[in-house]
Design a protein around this motif. Structure first.
Motif, PDB file in Angstrom:
ATOM      1  N   ARG A  31      10.700   4.934  -8.986  1.00  0.00           N
ATOM      2  CA  ARG A  31      10.180   6.667  -9.505  1.00  0.00           C
ATOM      3  C   ARG A  31      11.754   6.624  -9.132  1.00  0.00           C
ATOM      4  O   ARG A  31      12.453   8.175  -9.984  1.00  0.00           O
ATOM      5  N   LEU A  86       4.061  12.118   2.864  1.00  0.00           N
ATOM      6  CA  LEU A  86       3.326  10.696   2.720  1.00  0.00           C
ATOM      7  C   LEU A  86       4.605   9.171   1.617  1.00  0.00           C
ATOM      8  O   LEU A  86       4.983   9.877   1.184  1.00  0.00           O
ATOM      9  N   GLY A  87       3.990   8.557   2.649  1.00  0.00           N
ATOM     10  CA  GLY A  87       4.606   7.496   1.506  1.00  0.00           C
ATOM     11  C   GLY A  87       6.211   6.652   2.214  1.00  0.00           C
ATOM     12  O   GLY A  87       5.691   7.114   3.178  1.00  0.00           O
ATOM     13  N   ALA A 103       6.602  11.586  -7.128  1.00  0.00           N
ATOM     14  CA  ALA A 103       4.797  11.020  -6.719  1.00  0.00           C
ATOM     15  C   ALA A 103       3.751  11.804  -6.824  1.00  0.00           C
ATOM     16  O   ALA A 103       2.655  11.013  -6.283  1.00  0.00           O
ATOM     17  N   ARG A 140      -5.350  11.416  -4.224  1.00  0.00           N
ATOM     18  CA  ARG A 140      -5.329  11.016  -2.768  1.00  0.00           C
ATOM     19  C   ARG A 140      -5.489  11.480  -1.682  1.00  0.00           C
ATOM     20  O   ARG A 140      -6.619  11.916  -0.653  1.00  0.00           O
ATOM     21  N   TYR A 144       4.703   5.917 -16.566  1.00  0.00           N
ATOM     22  CA  TYR A 144       3.838   5.203 -14.393  1.00  0.00           C
ATOM     23  C   TYR A 144       3.503   3.587 -15.312  1.00  0.00           C
ATOM     24  O   TYR A 144       3.403   3.024 -14.134  1.00  0.00           O
ATOM     25  N   MET A 190       1.518  13.738  -8.665  1.00  0.00           N
ATOM     26  CA  MET A 190       0.701  13.604  -9.312  1.00  0.00           C
ATOM     27  C   MET A 190      -0.294  12.231  -8.710  1.00  0.00           C
ATOM     28  O   MET A 190      -1.478  12.474  -9.142  1.00  0.00           O
ATOM     29  N   ARG A 191       0.138  11.301  -8.074  1.00  0.00           N
ATOM     30  CA  ARG A 191       0.025   9.747  -7.683  1.00  0.00           C
ATOM     31  C   ARG A 191      -0.845  10.174  -6.393  1.00  0.00           C
ATOM     32  O   ARG A 191      -1.779  10.474  -5.966  1.00  0.00           O
ATOM     33  N   LEU A 192      -0.324  10.766  -5.621  1.00  0.00           N
ATOM     34  CA  LEU A 192      -0.782  10.849  -4.029  1.00  0.00           C
ATOM     35  C   LEU A 192      -2.266  12.146  -4.059  1.00  0.00           C
ATOM     36  O   LEU A 192      -1.963  11.793  -3.149  1.00  0.00           O
ATOM     37  N   GLU A 217       0.745  -1.546  -0.113  1.00  0.00           N
ATOM     38  CA  GLU A 217      -0.322  -0.104  -0.116  1.00  0.00           C
ATOM     39  C   GLU A 217       0.720   1.215   0.028  1.00  0.00           C
ATOM     40  O   GLU A 217       0.366   2.052  -0.718  1.00  0.00           O
ATOM     41  N   LEU A 218       1.866   1.723   0.978  1.00  0.00           N
ATOM     42  CA  LEU A 218       2.777   2.632   1.008  1.00  0.00           C
ATOM     43  C   LEU A 218       3.339   2.576  -0.544  1.00  0.00           C
ATOM     44  O   LEU A 218       4.015   3.996  -0.147  1.00  0.00           O
ATOM     45  N   ALA A 219       4.043   1.999  -1.292  1.00  0.00           N
ATOM     46  CA  ALA A 219       4.210   1.712  -2.743  1.00  0.00           C
ATOM     47  C   ALA A 219       3.911   2.864  -3.252  1.00  0.00           C
ATOM     48  O   ALA A 219       4.244   2.934  -4.173  1.00  0.00           O
ATOM     49  N   GLU A 220       3.428   2.739  -3.017  1.00  0.00           N
ATOM     50  CA  GLU A 220       1.942   3.467  -4.618  1.00  0.00           C
ATOM     51  C   GLU A 220       2.544   4.780  -5.021  1.00  0.00           C
ATOM     52  O   GLU A 220       2.468   5.904  -4.234  1.00  0.00           O
ATOM     53  N   GLY A 221       2.868   4.677  -6.266  1.00  0.00           N
ATOM     54  CA  GLY A 221       3.395   6.040  -6.928  1.00  0.00           C
ATOM     55  C   GLY A 221       4.747   6.043  -6.998  1.00  0.00           C
ATOM     56  O   GLY A 221       5.479   7.186  -7.304  1.00  0.00           O
ATOM     57  N   GLU A 222       5.884   4.812  -6.430  1.00  0.00           N
ATOM     58  CA  GLU A 222       6.674   4.910  -5.753  1.00  0.00           C
ATOM     59  C   GLU A 222       7.659   3.963  -6.675  1.00  0.00           C
ATOM     60  O   GLU A 222       8.851   4.312  -6.390  1.00  0.00           O
ATOM     61  N   THR A 263      -0.150   7.645   5.178  1.00  0.00           N
ATOM     62  CA  THR A 263      -0.364   7.735   4.106  1.00  0.00           C
ATOM     63  C   THR A 263      -1.670   8.892   4.343  1.00  0.00           C
ATOM     64  O   THR A 263      -1.710   9.755   5.275  1.00  0.00           O
TER      65      THR A 263
END
Lengths: 541, 145
Positions: A111, B20-21, B75, B82, A468, B77-79, A103-108, B51
């Motif tokens: 990257r 975040l992240g 990140a 949210r 992406y 644009m992705r975060l 879950e925490l990896a999203e977007g990264e 989160t």
């Protein structure tokens, strides 16, 4: 603090109106004992007698983004444009020990570095790269033992004996808590894994550099030069003591420790920092830890020009900043060098920026003449004075940390890290620097001076463009890898890791077996987090 | 916009900062935390590796006026979508009598992403190199207290 009528280095050391040759030798300084010859104790003037006449520094530009396939292509590009060693940047999920589908990896995922979940990813990363010719540096810390196991597995599959491998794993767990901040485990367990790698390699991968003791990240985090020097040496002392506590003889492992520094704008202070670092390390290794082999006392280091010195305004000016910093690193005697891309205030560097970084290094090496003789500035009254001042100031920090551990730097560093002392010292220096920039006390051209041009920005720069879809590709690869392995072998592998952790054994053999059975990085680090707990950053500011 | 007159030493803006992240680059957010505090604001630094939902929950609990997110991993644009969504879910933006909580983002953000971020509901974008003084001024001028 006003510095306009009152000259100081960037870390606050006062600068006299003039330095004269007669000053070398003042305040107890003894050129014979404090400088010596290049390649000889205390190595102030260089790690090797002939320095770059014997061998130029390694041009090692770090790279990593997307999937292993994408990074493999960048490696081939770099090798084709003058690079002589490889260095791998891993993405945040890999650095912190999570799989790409967490879950925490999203977007990264992929990257800021390459995404590696399995040993198969590692195989693809170095596909077709001659590992016996280009030395490899793996920039990974708390999960270092897992990524190194994947690398050793890859080498074994290619029929390359571990004894033939030359490279480095960063494996500097302590700096994660105040420097890079990509920790995966609490300080004690992380230090155990660092020592497991050191112990295993000392016995089975003898030409591998087991820890790259790093100040670079501490500096990027906002420390000054004195703190970078002090905390890096302090981390190294903690690792030496940890290995000694395990019963390893200092001369058996110390020759395979290396260092890694950043290089900032203050030209002479930076050169002095590198020279002071070599001298401090040599003296500590000999006098405190009883090393007898010169290789155990000889500090070798990699340098990276600091990304945090690069600015968005008039980004082409960053090429000159990188060039001056690189020159300081070379005059300071670095063994390898990364020049950060001039476009890095915008994104990770483009191929074009990396070509200029490599060219910067080649211009210094071949056109400038600075590589023709070791330590060409040695003996300069200013430089020698700065070298002494930096050593004194850094030793004061070390003494303080040593006191926190009642004479043990291992315990002292665990205390200094755990109590937030180091983080707080860095945060204060970082804030002071920012205030100096904002007040105009320290001029950065195009940022806080009259030449600031609001319109001067990225303009026509061709920035790196991240795809992406790489994240989806990596998650697909991971899913397929999990489906195609033997679940029983994977479960057995994980169980053996947990059992070994509970018995406080060296984890490398169990991790080697597990990655061979397709166990993922996130699964291994997750099992260890379950055993040892997670670290929560105290967030000192 | 509410005028600055509402901001008195007794009623300073309350600002929640977080990363975040998994991104570990926390130099900037800590400098900002200190600068906002020195400027008289009340600062809560939630830390890193949180989160969007955790940030929004903390923002509601702490009753803050401003949420500042730091992202240097690229990140954003992705975060950030949210984050906007989480603030709405926790009732801090959208149909709110006391007005929206201000959402700011700072970090390694290319110029080309600024319009996109504002379009998704981010009130202020501060790329690396922004002076803290600019941020203080922006919050003073625009925060609804």
């Amino acid at each position: 603090m006003t510095v306009n009528d009152d000259y100081h280095t960037l870390s606050g050391i006062p600068i006299e109106p003039l330095y004269s040759p007669a000053q070398v030798g003042a305040d107890g300084f003894d050129p014979a004992a404090d400088l010596g010859k290049p390649g000889e104790f205390p190595f102030t003037r260089g790690a090797y007698p002939t320095m770059y006449r014997g061998r130029l520094w390694t041009r090692r530009q770090i790279a990593g983004f997307g999937t292993a396939r994408a990074t493999n292509e960048r490696y081939r590009f770099l090798l084709a444009h003058g690079q002589t060693g490889l260095s791998t940047d891993f993405d945040h999920p890999t650095l912190t020990g999570y799989d790409s589908d967490h879950e925490l990896a999203e977007g990264e995922v992929g990257r800021l570095g390459v995404a590696i979940d399995t040993a198969a990813d590692m195989g693809e990363l170095f596909d077709g790269i001659p590992l016996d010719q280009a030395s490899v540096s793996l920039t990974i810390n708390h999960p270092a033992i897992v990524l190194l196991a994947m690398f050793l597995h890859t080498a074994e599959k290619r029929g390359m004996p571990w004894e033939s491998l030359r490279g480095t794993v960063q494996n500097d767990s302590l700096k994660e808590f105040h420097g890079q901040k990509t920790f995966a485990l609490p300080p004690g367990p992380a230090l155990k894994l660092t020592t497991d790698v050191l112990e295993f390699c000392t016995k089975h991968v003898p030409n591998w550099y087991t820890i790259s003791i790093s100040g670079y990240h501490t500096r990027e985090a906002g420390s000054d030069a004195i703190q970078e020097l002090a905390f890096t040496i302090a981390q190294g002392m903690a690792y030496v003591e940890s290995a000694q506590r395990r019963g390893l003889a200092v001369d058996s492992f110390a020759p395979r420790l290396s260092h890694f520094f950043g290089v900032h704008n203050d030209f002479f202070e930076e050169i002095a920092k590198f020279r002071a670092a070599r001298r401090m390390w040599a003296r500590l290794m000999r006098d405190r830890y009883g090393a007898t082999r010169p290789e155990s006392m000889r500090m070798r280091f990699h340098t990276q020009t600091l990304g945090s010195t690069l600015v968005r305004q008039d980004p082409l000016n960053n090429i000159l900043r990188g060039g001056l910093q690189a020159l300081a690193a070379v005059l300071g005697g670095t063994q390898s060098l990364h020049v950060s891309g001039y476009d890095e205030a915008y994104d990770i560097p483009s191929e074009g920026a990396m070509r200029i970084s490599l060219a910067t290094q080649m211009i210094l090496a071949h056109e400038s003449g600075v590589a023709a003789t070791p330590d060409p500035l040695g003996g300069s009254a200013y430089l020698e004075t700065l070298t002494n001042r930096l050593e004194e100031a850094a030793m004061a920090y070390i003494k303080r940390i040593d006191g926190m551990g009642n004479g043990s730097m291992l315990d002292g560093m665990l205390e200094a890290v755990g109590s937030g002392y180091i983080e707080s010292e860095i945060a204060q220096a970082s804030y002071r620097y920012q205030q100096r920039v904002e007040s105009g006390d320290y001029t950065i051209v195009g940022v806080n001076d009259e030449y600031r041009d609001e319109a001067a920005s990225a303009g026509s720069l061709e920035l790196f463009e991240f795809d992406y879809a790489e994240e989806e590709r990596q998650i697909e690869r991971l899913t397929t890898a999990r489906q195609s392995r033997s679940e029983k072998a994977a479960a057995d592998g994980l169980r053996e890791i947990v059992n070994t952790a509970r018995a406080d054994g060296n984890l490398m053999p169990a991790i080697l077996t597990a990655v061979g059975a397709g166990v993922t990085e996130g699964e291994i680090m997750g099992a260890l987090r379950d055993e040892w707990g997670e670290y929560v950053d105290p967030g000192v500011f | 916009m509410t005028s600055q007159a509402h901001q008195t030493p007794a009623n300073p803006p309350r600002v929640l900062l977080a990363k975040l992240g998994l991104d570990g680059h926390d130099r900037g957010v800590k400098v900002i935390a200190r600068a906002l505090r020195d400027a008289g604001m009340e600062v809560v630094y939630l830390g890193m590796r949180v989160t969007a939902d955790q940030v929004a929950a903390a923002a509601a609990q702490e009753d803050v006026d401003v949420v500042g997110i730091s992202v240097l991993s690229g990140a954003h644009m992705r975060l950030m979508p949210r984050m906007v969504e989480a603030l709405e879910r926790h009732g801090l933006r959208g149909d709110r009598e006391s007005g929206d909580v201000m959402l700011l983002v700072g970090g390694t953000i290319p110029d080309t992403d600024v319009a996109g971020l504002k379009g998704m509901g981010v009130d202020g974008v501060f790329p690396v190199g922004t002076f803290t003084g600019e941020m203080v001024e922006f919050i003073r001028d625009n925060a609804k207290l």
